[in-house]
Design a protein around this motif. Structure first.
Motif, PDB file in Angstrom:
ATOM      1  N   LEU A   1       2.444  -6.832  10.471  1.00 29.07           N
ATOM      2  CA  LEU A   1       1.172  -7.121   9.786  1.00 29.07           C
ATOM      3  C   LEU A   1       0.106  -6.085  10.145  1.00 29.07           C
ATOM      4  O   LEU A   1      -0.681  -5.664   9.282  1.00 29.07           O
ATOM      5  CB  LEU A   1       0.684  -8.527  10.162  1.00 29.07           C
ATOM      6  N   MET A   2       0.078  -5.651  11.406  1.00 27.75           N
ATOM      7  CA  MET A   2      -0.918  -4.676  11.839  1.00 27.75           C
ATOM      8  C   MET A   2      -0.736  -3.344  11.096  1.00 27.75           C
ATOM      9  O   MET A   2      -1.718  -2.651  10.774  1.00 27.75           O
ATOM     10  CB  MET A   2      -0.820  -4.446  13.352  1.00 27.75           C
ATOM     11  N   ALA A   3       0.538  -2.979  10.858  1.00 26.49           N
ATOM     12  CA  ALA A   3       0.806  -1.727  10.148  1.00 26.49           C
ATOM     13  C   ALA A   3       0.162  -1.765   8.759  1.00 26.49           C
ATOM     14  O   ALA A   3      -0.348  -0.745   8.265  1.00 26.49           O
ATOM     15  CB  ALA A   3       2.303  -1.504  10.032  1.00 26.49           C
ATOM     16  N   ILE A   4       0.140  -2.934   8.145  1.00 22.54           N
ATOM     17  CA  ILE A   4      -0.497  -3.080   6.824  1.00 22.54           C
ATOM     18  C   ILE A   4      -2.016  -3.152   7.005  1.00 22.54           C
ATOM     19  O   ILE A   4      -2.770  -2.474   6.284  1.00 22.54           O
ATOM     20  CB  ILE A   4       0.046  -4.333   6.114  1.00 22.54           C
ATOM     21  N   TYR A   5      -2.413  -3.930   7.969  1.00 24.74           N
ATOM     22  CA  TYR A   5      -3.849  -4.134   8.239  1.00 24.74           C
ATOM     23  C   TYR A   5      -4.566  -2.791   8.420  1.00 24.74           C
ATOM     24  O   TYR A   5      -5.652  -2.570   7.880  1.00 24.74           O
ATOM     25  CB  TYR A   5      -3.985  -4.997   9.498  1.00 24.74           C
ATOM     26  N   GLU A   6      -3.924  -1.891   9.163  1.00 25.07           N
ATOM     27  CA  GLU A   6      -4.524  -0.581   9.449  1.00 25.07           C
ATOM     28  C   GLU A   6      -4.820   0.211   8.176  1.00 25.07           C
ATOM     29  O   GLU A   6      -5.745   1.005   8.130  1.00 25.07           O
ATOM     30  CB  GLU A   6      -3.578   0.241  10.338  1.00 25.07           C
ATOM     31  N   GLN A   7      -4.017  -0.016   7.135  1.00 32.46           N
ATOM     32  CA  GLN A   7      -4.155   0.754   5.895  1.00 32.46           C
ATOM     33  C   GLN A   7      -5.116   0.119   4.885  1.00 32.46           C
ATOM     34  O   GLN A   7      -5.391   0.705   3.850  1.00 32.46           O
ATOM     35  CB  GLN A   7      -2.780   0.879   5.210  1.00 32.46           C
ATOM     36  N   LEU A   8      -5.600  -1.065   5.184  1.00 35.09           N
ATOM     37  CA  LEU A   8      -6.492  -1.758   4.233  1.00 35.09           C
ATOM     38  C   LEU A   8      -7.920  -1.238   4.393  1.00 35.09           C
ATOM     39  O   LEU A   8      -8.279  -0.742   5.479  1.00 35.09           O
ATOM     40  CB  LEU A   8      -6.440  -3.270   4.488  1.00 35.09           C
ATOM     41  N   PRO A   9      -8.749  -1.341   3.345  1.00 34.96           N
ATOM     42  CA  PRO A   9     -10.115  -0.819   3.428  1.00 34.96           C
ATOM     43  C   PRO A   9     -10.879  -1.437   4.609  1.00 34.96           C
ATOM     44  O   PRO A   9     -10.813  -2.647   4.826  1.00 34.96           O
ATOM     45  CB  PRO A   9     -10.729  -1.238   2.098  1.00 34.96           C
ATOM     46  N   GLU A  10     -11.573  -0.587   5.338  1.00 32.38           N
ATOM     47  CA  GLU A  10     -12.267  -1.003   6.571  1.00 32.38           C
ATOM     48  C   GLU A  10     -13.254  -2.154   6.353  1.00 32.38           C
ATOM     49  O   GLU A  10     -13.384  -3.048   7.178  1.00 32.38           O
ATOM     50  CB  GLU A  10     -13.031   0.187   7.173  1.00 32.38           C
ATOM     51  N   ASP A  11     -13.955  -2.084   5.203  1.00 37.86           N
ATOM     52  CA  ASP A  11     -15.021  -3.068   4.981  1.00 37.86           C
ATOM     53  C   ASP A  11     -14.501  -4.368   4.374  1.00 37.86           C
ATOM     54  O   ASP A  11     -15.272  -5.195   3.895  1.00 37.86           O
ATOM     55  CB  ASP A  11     -16.096  -2.465   4.066  1.00 37.86           C
ATOM     56  N   SER A  12     -13.171  -4.532   4.346  1.00 38.15           N
ATOM     57  CA  SER A  12     -12.630  -5.730   3.690  1.00 38.15           C
ATOM     58  C   SER A  12     -11.556  -6.414   4.517  1.00 38.15           C
ATOM     59  O   SER A  12     -10.598  -6.963   3.974  1.00 38.15           O
ATOM     60  CB  SER A  12     -12.035  -5.359   2.329  1.00 38.15           C
ATOM     61  N   LYS A  13     -11.717  -6.365   5.811  1.00 39.53           N
ATOM     62  CA  LYS A  13     -10.676  -7.016   6.618  1.00 39.53           C
ATOM     63  C   LYS A  13     -11.254  -7.522   7.939  1.00 39.53           C
ATOM     64  O   LYS A  13     -12.196  -6.924   8.476  1.00 39.53           O
ATOM     65  CB  LYS A  13      -9.519  -6.046   6.886  1.00 39.53           C
ATOM     66  N   ILE A  14     -10.700  -8.600   8.406  1.00 38.23           N
ATOM     67  CA  ILE A  14     -11.074  -9.104   9.727  1.00 38.23           C
ATOM     68  C   ILE A  14      -9.806  -9.523  10.470  1.00 38.23           C
ATOM     69  O   ILE A  14      -8.882 -10.068   9.882  1.00 38.23           O
ATOM     70  CB  ILE A  14     -12.089 -10.287   9.671  1.00 38.23           C
ATOM     71  N   ASN A  15      -9.810  -9.244  11.757  1.00 36.51           N
ATOM     72  CA  ASN A  15      -8.647  -9.556  12.581  1.00 36.51           C
ATOM     73  C   ASN A  15      -9.039 -10.574  13.645  1.00 36.51           C
ATOM     74  O   ASN A  15      -9.852 -10.286  14.521  1.00 36.51           O
ATOM     75  CB  ASN A  15      -8.141  -8.258  13.225  1.00 36.51           C
TER      76      ASN A  15
END
Lengths: 363, 451
Positions: A303-317
């Motif tokens: 999941l992190m591998a995908i998370y890293e590629q998502l737009p910075e302003d549209s994700k929370i971990n």
């Protein structure tokens, strides 16, 4: 013999065509899962009441309290009126399917979709051949699921097995195997899920503690209810008593984050689908925010591998145990993979702050 | 294999010996060993429980320690293959069946797979020649077999398994169920068992027919029976004829005095109950029906025979038409078969950690049965599970009953084969689409597998 085989094939083909043609004329969004139907109907019937929706599985349904999050947003001047559309067992293809269906409809005031980043196409085999699992299957979803499975790092046996499951479920849904009784029931006189599953505030949040209290006071203890109560109770007791398993899981999660290599390649189709959804939402004026929840079953490195590629302003971990140890604490857990009401409140509060900051910064 | 080996060897010895005493000795040995293995696997726990309770009741300590046989797993179909073996040994002794010299063929007869799990129970002189017969694929025969299998599948998955949740709903909540609810539940249960069991038999007969092997019919429209005796010529026919041939006739059948016949009838029905399950409710269920049959026999023997020429009898015949007889018969059987379900209710209660005796469960069921002033069956039974699904189940029951009604004593598959192509294909499509759409495939196994 030839004649017999020919006639059998002809009979199967004609029956299949009839079953497909008439069966599919009666279906509608969400019909096969009474809890999801009740929730989605409430959400879609109140387009002006909500401007945000959480889509995901039980990690969303049982954890995200829209009331808490909306209050935090409101205190910071952000207008957020959200609804929790999470549903037990809704994995990656189902979450994509729900998101696409929401986007197909007139969504009124909808401004924000919070999409879970928590699962893959694997699922609990016990739900096979049930209408709840079969009713949503379509060719596009099945192709997506199988392709993702084959891009994942899984043993070939598992890939083949789950591909077969998806294809079987697709075939069952195509001709409505054992579903027509329920479909007619749904069309003529639906038996909706108890509105209690919408939660106390009618915002779709229903933690396990509330469900436990509700089920224990019901008079009509059917086999399904007894089985549900037993499953909830057993998983709760095991979680509380089995410290070795708790420690082992927490160790696994922590290690996944510690050893994650930011250069790790994401599953291409998974990422592409999420980015496509992001783009489509953007075109509709909807902000799609990806949320990575704690206590997931899927590998966090995947999941992190995908998370890293998502737009910075549209994700929370919110998943990293090193940052959020409270989500993994015994007193905040209901079972190995779910928070209790107290944990859900803490989670929603943290999430509320992160979401509000994200929305405020973007605006 | 033990059972097969014993019966084959004892039958061989019977055939080889000419001395009456030796033949009889081998017969008794074969029967005893076969019944003994049935007792060990199926009835030892039941006997142990009863002796334990009896000793407790009279105040003695029970001498048997924790029984070693508590964890014995019941071999699937044991009641069926033991009856095959017993019938073979007795038939060889009586000279009805020639000895089967080939052990492999004999094993095939005993363990013939389509009917091993739930019957029908064939006789050696019927099945062994069929197994030996060379059969080539014939279109008409295979088509007929396929239709039979389709009908069996329809009865099992479209009717029996569709009714099952409603039956469970009634009996799982039997404490609160009103009279009408229990009547509805018992009626549906009776239909469910019929469709489940005859569905299996149809599949077994159809599959065999496709392979060129003819099996005996096991059901002939049992709900059209005009009296209880008639019912047993229509329901699980292979077991009824087995019990008639090897138990009832041995006891003297109807040839004895009135009271002896009463005993014979009740005893055979009690044995039938014991065969169905090693528990008191099952035995009593069949015994109760036996008592009803005995009462009918006494009525016929002592009253009807006397008044037959009189106008009274003609009058009653006029009023009580066939259909009234059928309804009464159905009602008596439904009432008796309430006990058939008690053990399942007990298992359900035990799974919930509730300990109660079968007598309490049966007592409550029969007490509630007569509470006809409380008519909450709609809410208690149907609305929980969905009315439409219920009516779909009832619709298919009516379709089956109507078909059985118009087809009469002819076999449905034969009647279908006589029809024009358009009608035939419409029936095939109706069956296929009904099975696809309305079949229930994640339901329980066949009810009769437990025997």
């Amino acid at each position: 013999m030839k004649k017999l085989v020919r006639n059998i094939i002809l009979l199967v083909v004609i029956s299949t065509l009839i079953a497909m043609l008439f069966g599919n004329m009666l279906t509608t969004f969400g019909w096969g899962d009474s809890t999801f139907y009740t929730k989605s109907k409430y959400f879609l019937d109140h387009p002006d009441q909500f401007n945000g929706v959480y889509i995901g599985g039980s990690l969303e349904y049982r954890h995200i309290d829209p009331h808490t999050i909306d209050s935090i947003a409101s205190s910071k001047g952000v207008d957020l009126r959200s609804f929790n559309l999470g549903n037990d067992g809704y994995n990656l293809p189902l979450q994509v399917w729900v998101t696409e269906n929401i986007l197909k409809r007139d969504t009124g005031d909808l401004k924000y979709i919070f999409l879970s980043l928590s699962s893959d196409p694997l699922f609990y085999k016990g739900i096979l051949h049930t209408k709840e699992w079969d009713y949503w299957q379509n060719l596009k979803s099945v192709i997506f699921s199988i392709r993702v499975l084959y891009q994942m790092d899984l043993p070939p046996k598992i890939k083949k097995q789950f591909s077969r499951f998806y294809l079987t479920s697709l075939a069952e849904n195509a001709v409505k195997v054992q579903m027509m009784g329920d479909l007619l029931q749904f069309r003529l006189k639906p038996v909706p899920a108890d509105s209690i599953y919408l939660g106390k505030n009618k915002d779709g949040f229903f933690p396990y503690d509330d469900e436990e209290a509700y089920l224990s006071q019901r008079d009509d203890l059917t086999e399904e209810i007894i089985s549900k109560m037993e499953n909830n109770n057993l998983s709760k007791i095991d979680y509380q008593e089995n410290q070795a398993k708790r420690d082992s899981l927490e160790h696994r999660w922590t290690k996944e984050f510690e050893t994650f290599d930011p250069e790790q390649k994401p599953i291409p189709l998974y990422l592409k689908t999420y980015l496509d959804l992001y783009q489509r939402c953007k075109e509709r004026g909807i902000q799609l925010i990806f949320v990575m929840p704690p206590k997931g079953r899927t590998s966090y490195q995947l999941l992190m591998a995908i998370y890293e590629q998502l737009p910075e302003d549209s994700k929370i971990n919110l998943a990293d145990p090193r940052v959020y140890p409270e989500f993994y604490a015994l007193e905040n857990g209901y079972n190995y993979h779910h928070l209790n009401l107290k944990g859900a409140k803490i989670y929603s509060t943290k999430m509320g702050h992160l979401i509000t900051n994200l929305i405020s910064n973007k605006n | 294999m033990f059972s097969t080996g014993i019966s084959w060897y004892s039958a061989k010895k019977i055939a080889e010996n000419t001395e009456h005493q030796k033949r009889k000795m081998w017969l008794i040995l074969g029967i005893t060993l076969n019944i003994l293995q049935l007792v060990i696997f199926k009835y030892l726990n039941f006997m142990d429980d009863n002796f334990r309770e009896l000793f407790q009741w009279i105040g003695f300590s029970y001498p048997v320690p924790e029984p070693w046989f508590n964890n014995i797993i019941l071999p699937v179909g044991i009641s069926f293959f033991t009856f095959h073996s017993l019938a073979y040994t007795i038939d060889v002794y009586k000279g009805i069946t020639p000895i089967e010299k080939n052990f492999a063929f004999y094993t095939l007869f005993v363990s013939y797979w389509p009917q091993l799990l739930a019957g029908p129970i064939p006789r050696a002189n019927q099945l062994i020649p069929e197994l030996r017969k060379k059969a080539s694929p014939e279109y008409e025969r295979m088509k007929n077999g396929l239709i039979k299998m389709g009908l069996g599948m329809f009865k099992k998955v479209v009717i029996a398994d569709r009714l099952s949740p409603y039956v469970n709903q009634v009996f799982d909540n039997y404490q609160y169920a009103s009279g009408w609810t229990i009547i509805l539940g018992a009626t549906l249960f009776f239909i469910q068992v019929y469709c489940d069991f005859s569905g299996y038999s149809d599949i077994a007969i159809g599959a065999s027919r496709m392979m060129g092997i003819k099996l005996v019919e096991n059901f002939k429209r049992p709900f059209f029976a005009k009296n209880l005796a008639d019912f047993w010529t229509r329901w699980h026919i292979s077991l009824s004829t087995w019990l008639t041939d090897y138990v009832f006739y041995y006891l003297g059948a109807y040839k004895s005095t009135g009271l002896r016949v009463v005993f014979n009838v009740i005893f055979v029905l009690a044995i039938c109950g014991l065969w169905h399950g090693a528990n008191w409710p099952m035995i009593l269920s069949f015994t109760l029906i036996g008592v009803m049959m005995a009462i009918r026999y006494l009525w016929q023997y002592n009253v009807v025979r006397e008044i037959k020429p009189s106008n009274t009898y003609k009058w009653s015949e006029k009023i009580l038409t066939g259909n009234v007889h059928r309804v009464i018969t159905f009602f008596i059987l439904m009432f008796g078969f309430l006990l058939f379900r008690v053990q399942t209710v007990m298992d359900h209660l035990h799974a919930q950690g509730i300990n109660t005796s079968w007598a309490e469960v049966a007592g409550k069921l029969y007490t509630n049965f007569f509470k006809l002033n409380q008519a909450g069956f709609w809410h208690e039974t149907i609305s929980h599970k969905g009315e439409i699904n219920f009516f779909i189940g009832i619709f298919f029951v009516l379709v089956l009953m109507f078909t059985e009604g118009i087809v009469g004593d002819q076999l449905i598959e034969d009647k279908i084969c006589e029809k024009k192509k358009v009608v035939r294909w419409s029936i095939y499509l109706f069956l296929m689409v009904s099975i696809i759409w309305f079949g229930v495939f994640n339901q329980n196994e066949f009810v009769y597998f437990q025997f």
